[in-house]
Write a protein that holds these residues in place. Structure first.
Motif, PDB file in Angstrom:
ATOM      1  N   HIS A 117      58.618 -24.297  51.166  1.00 33.48           N
ATOM      2  CA  HIS A 117      59.986 -24.155  51.059  1.00 33.48           C
ATOM      3  C   HIS A 117      60.364 -22.969  51.874  1.00 33.48           C
ATOM      4  O   HIS A 117      60.341 -21.843  51.606  1.00 33.48           O
ATOM      5  CB  HIS A 117      60.526 -23.830  49.412  1.00 33.48           C
ATOM      6  N   GLY A 118      60.870 -23.313  52.990  1.00 30.55           N
ATOM      7  CA  GLY A 118      61.288 -22.207  54.025  1.00 30.55           C
ATOM      8  C   GLY A 118      59.848 -21.619  54.450  1.00 30.55           C
ATOM      9  O   GLY A 118      59.007 -22.335  54.779  1.00 30.55           O
ATOM     10  N   ALA A 119      59.735 -20.203  54.129  1.00 29.77           N
ATOM     11  CA  ALA A 119      58.828 -19.568  54.422  1.00 29.77           C
ATOM     12  C   ALA A 119      57.535 -19.311  53.284  1.00 29.77           C
ATOM     13  O   ALA A 119      56.723 -18.468  53.393  1.00 29.77           O
ATOM     14  CB  ALA A 119      58.986 -18.245  55.065  1.00 29.77           C
ATOM     15  N   ARG A 120      57.876 -20.200  52.190  1.00 35.02           N
ATOM     16  CA  ARG A 120      56.946 -19.938  50.995  1.00 35.02           C
ATOM     17  C   ARG A 120      56.277 -21.318  50.742  1.00 35.02           C
ATOM     18  O   ARG A 120      56.820 -22.499  50.964  1.00 35.02           O
ATOM     19  CB  ARG A 120      57.568 -19.478  50.114  1.00 35.02           C
ATOM     20  N   SER A 121      54.913 -21.067  50.259  1.00 33.94           N
ATOM     21  CA  SER A 121      54.234 -22.286  49.449  1.00 33.94           C
ATOM     22  C   SER A 121      54.601 -22.392  48.146  1.00 33.94           C
ATOM     23  O   SER A 121      54.261 -21.431  47.513  1.00 33.94           O
ATOM     24  CB  SER A 121      52.979 -22.325  49.896  1.00 33.94           C
ATOM     25  N   GLU A 122      55.281 -23.194  47.438  1.00 33.27           N
ATOM     26  CA  GLU A 122      55.870 -23.259  46.116  1.00 33.27           C
ATOM     27  C   GLU A 122      55.760 -24.669  45.477  1.00 33.27           C
ATOM     28  O   GLU A 122      55.468 -25.790  46.294  1.00 33.27           O
ATOM     29  CB  GLU A 122      57.423 -22.986  46.052  1.00 33.27           C
ATOM     30  N   PRO A 123      55.791 -24.708  44.083  1.00 34.85           N
ATOM     31  CA  PRO A 123      55.551 -25.928  43.386  1.00 34.85           C
ATOM     32  C   PRO A 123      56.772 -26.885  43.643  1.00 34.85           C
ATOM     33  O   PRO A 123      57.695 -26.631  44.396  1.00 34.85           O
ATOM     34  CB  PRO A 123      55.849 -25.545  42.016  1.00 34.85           C
ATOM     35  N   ALA A 124      56.514 -28.098  43.643  1.00 34.93           N
ATOM     36  CA  ALA A 124      57.192 -29.242  44.086  1.00 34.93           C
ATOM     37  C   ALA A 124      58.611 -29.263  43.372  1.00 34.93           C
ATOM     38  O   ALA A 124      58.735 -29.047  42.164  1.00 34.93           O
ATOM     39  CB  ALA A 124      56.338 -30.538  44.086  1.00 34.93           C
ATOM     40  N   THR A 125      59.483 -29.628  44.144  1.00 34.41           N
ATOM     41  CA  THR A 125      60.873 -29.901  43.343  1.00 34.41           C
ATOM     42  C   THR A 125      61.074 -31.659  43.542  1.00 34.41           C
ATOM     43  O   THR A 125      60.050 -32.309  44.206  1.00 34.41           O
ATOM     44  CB  THR A 125      62.026 -29.213  43.997  1.00 34.41           C
ATOM     45  N   GLY A 126      62.118 -32.125  42.909  1.00 38.49           N
ATOM     46  CA  GLY A 126      62.513 -33.739  42.952  1.00 38.49           C
ATOM     47  C   GLY A 126      62.601 -33.966  44.559  1.00 38.49           C
ATOM     48  O   GLY A 126      62.456 -35.197  44.765  1.00 38.49           O
ATOM     49  N   ALA A 127      63.241 -33.008  45.178  1.00 39.32           N
ATOM     50  CA  ALA A 127      63.665 -33.350  46.404  1.00 39.32           C
ATOM     51  C   ALA A 127      62.446 -33.557  47.473  1.00 39.32           C
ATOM     52  O   ALA A 127      62.407 -34.456  48.083  1.00 39.32           O
ATOM     53  CB  ALA A 127      64.513 -32.349  47.022  1.00 39.32           C
ATOM     54  N   ASP A 128      61.421 -32.389  46.978  1.00 40.51           N
ATOM     55  CA  ASP A 128      60.021 -32.743  47.892  1.00 40.51           C
ATOM     56  C   ASP A 128      59.539 -34.140  47.542  1.00 40.51           C
ATOM     57  O   ASP A 128      58.849 -34.482  48.442  1.00 40.51           O
ATOM     58  CB  ASP A 128      59.096 -31.335  47.271  1.00 40.51           C
ATOM     59  N   VAL A 129      59.446 -34.662  46.503  1.00 38.42           N
ATOM     60  CA  VAL A 129      58.838 -35.741  46.183  1.00 38.42           C
ATOM     61  C   VAL A 129      59.279 -36.985  46.546  1.00 38.42           C
ATOM     62  O   VAL A 129      58.866 -37.770  47.377  1.00 38.42           O
ATOM     63  CB  VAL A 129      58.845 -36.135  44.554  1.00 38.42           C
ATOM     64  N   ARG A 130      60.789 -36.857  46.579  1.00 37.87           N
ATOM     65  CA  ARG A 130      61.755 -37.909  47.450  1.00 37.87           C
ATOM     66  C   ARG A 130      61.358 -37.840  48.471  1.00 37.87           C
ATOM     67  O   ARG A 130      61.016 -38.707  49.516  1.00 37.87           O
ATOM     68  CB  ARG A 130      63.018 -37.703  47.010  1.00 37.87           C
ATOM     69  N   ASP A 131      61.401 -36.716  49.463  1.00 35.29           N
ATOM     70  CA  ASP A 131      60.913 -36.629  50.849  1.00 35.29           C
ATOM     71  C   ASP A 131      59.668 -37.159  51.361  1.00 35.29           C
ATOM     72  O   ASP A 131      59.374 -37.756  52.424  1.00 35.29           O
ATOM     73  CB  ASP A 131      61.021 -35.313  51.505  1.00 35.29           C
TER      74      ASP A 131
END
Length: 305
Positions: A133-147
């Motif tokens: 997410h930008g400059a960070r490694s973060e837990p997935a969101t729904g948008a991440d899974v869709r992408d």
């Protein structure tokens, strides 16, 4: 690697700050608490996000990174390379990470560590799925899974089109064979196929890969070490043996099965082969590792056991 590493190496040399495709770590001390856990998290997040590069102000061994990834994440992930680059006249390590294929990397155990002042930190949780997410490694969101799903569908569509082009460019006289399926299991997979139009020909049943190839890599290592009477091999040893001896599903299907979604699976025959090769040559695994490292872009890693 499937991707061209140069597109990320150029970014690694010129980047001023972290971004979706670049993780800058100004100082990497492999002995510092949590250093490896943070690195594993960033590699997994980049892989799940389609690829990128980790730039480290410090040294890291390829074998150790393989081991840490195998310890904390599944499925198996080997699509990364280490390169030595210069940033502002200083030697730096760049880890070029390719995107995962089919299945995202998921953490199988919690990455927990204690800081110097005694505080407890969690780099990632068991079952966690991380993206950039930008400059960070973060837990997935729904948008991440869709992408992620969209990228996999795009890759599948590209493969389909390539297959169609192969058929369109087939030479004159070529024939396309259609295989008639018979019974199907509860998941819709054919359990019997007929490879002839003769209705009296014998039917051949589907081989269950969970029976023919019952081992994941961790189980292969455990079984080999048990047969050899001690902790002799690790994940990087198995990887090196596979690469040096060109063992894949295409070349040795009796050894390896790669499901559409999930880690490669291995057979008893593969375990027998590893044990047998070690029995014939006690230096089989060190030799394989040395040969494999010699083919890698970065060759400074020690081959001593």
């Amino acid at each position: 690697m499937a991707a061209d590493p140069n597109r990320f190496l150029n970014r690694a040399a010129e980047a001023k700050r972290s971004s979706k495709r670049v993780e800058l770590v100004e100082r990497f001390d492999p002995r510092a608490p949590g250093a490896w856990l943070d690195l594993v998290r960033d590699v997994a997040a980049l892989a799940n996000s389609g690829g990128g590069v980790v730039v480290l102000g410090g040294d890291v061994e390829e074998e150790q990174l393989h081991e840490e990834l195998a310890r904390y994440a599944e499925p198996e992930f080997e699509a990364f390379e280490l390169h030595d680059i210069n940033r502002a006249g200083r030697p730096t390590t760049a880890i070029v990470v390719d995107g995962v294929a089919n299945t995202p990397l998921v953490f199988t155990r919690t990455g927990r560590y204690g800081s110097a002042n005694g505080d407890e930190h969690v780099a990632f949780a068991r079952g966690g799925l991380y993206f950039r997410h930008g400059a960070r490694s973060e837990p997935a969101t729904g948008a991440d899974v869709r992408d992620f799903i969209k990228r996999q569908l795009d890759a599948t569509r590209t493969q389909w089109l390539a297959n169609i082009r192969q058929v369109m460019h087939a030479p004159d006289g070529a024939e396309v064979a259609v295989i008639e399926t018979a019974e199907r299991d509860d998941e819709g997979r054919p359990t019997l196929i007929r490879l002839t139009t003769d209705p009296h020909a014998p039917l051949y049943g589907q081989v269950d890969p969970d029976r023919s190839h019952p081992y994941r890599q961790k189980e292969v290592i455990r079984e080999v070490n048990a047969r050899l009477g001690g902790a002799v091999v690790n994940a990087f040893d198995v990887l090196s043996a596979r690469r040096v001896h060109a063992i894949s599903e295409e070349t040795r299907p009796e050894f390896v099965h790669v499901p559409k979604f999930g880690s490669p699976q291995y057979s008893d025959a593969f375990v027998d082969w590893l044990v047998g090769e070690h029995g014939r040559d006690a230096d089989f695994f060190p030799r394989a590792k040395a040969k494999y490292l010699a083919t890698r872009p970065r060759r400074r890693a020690s081959t001593a056991r």
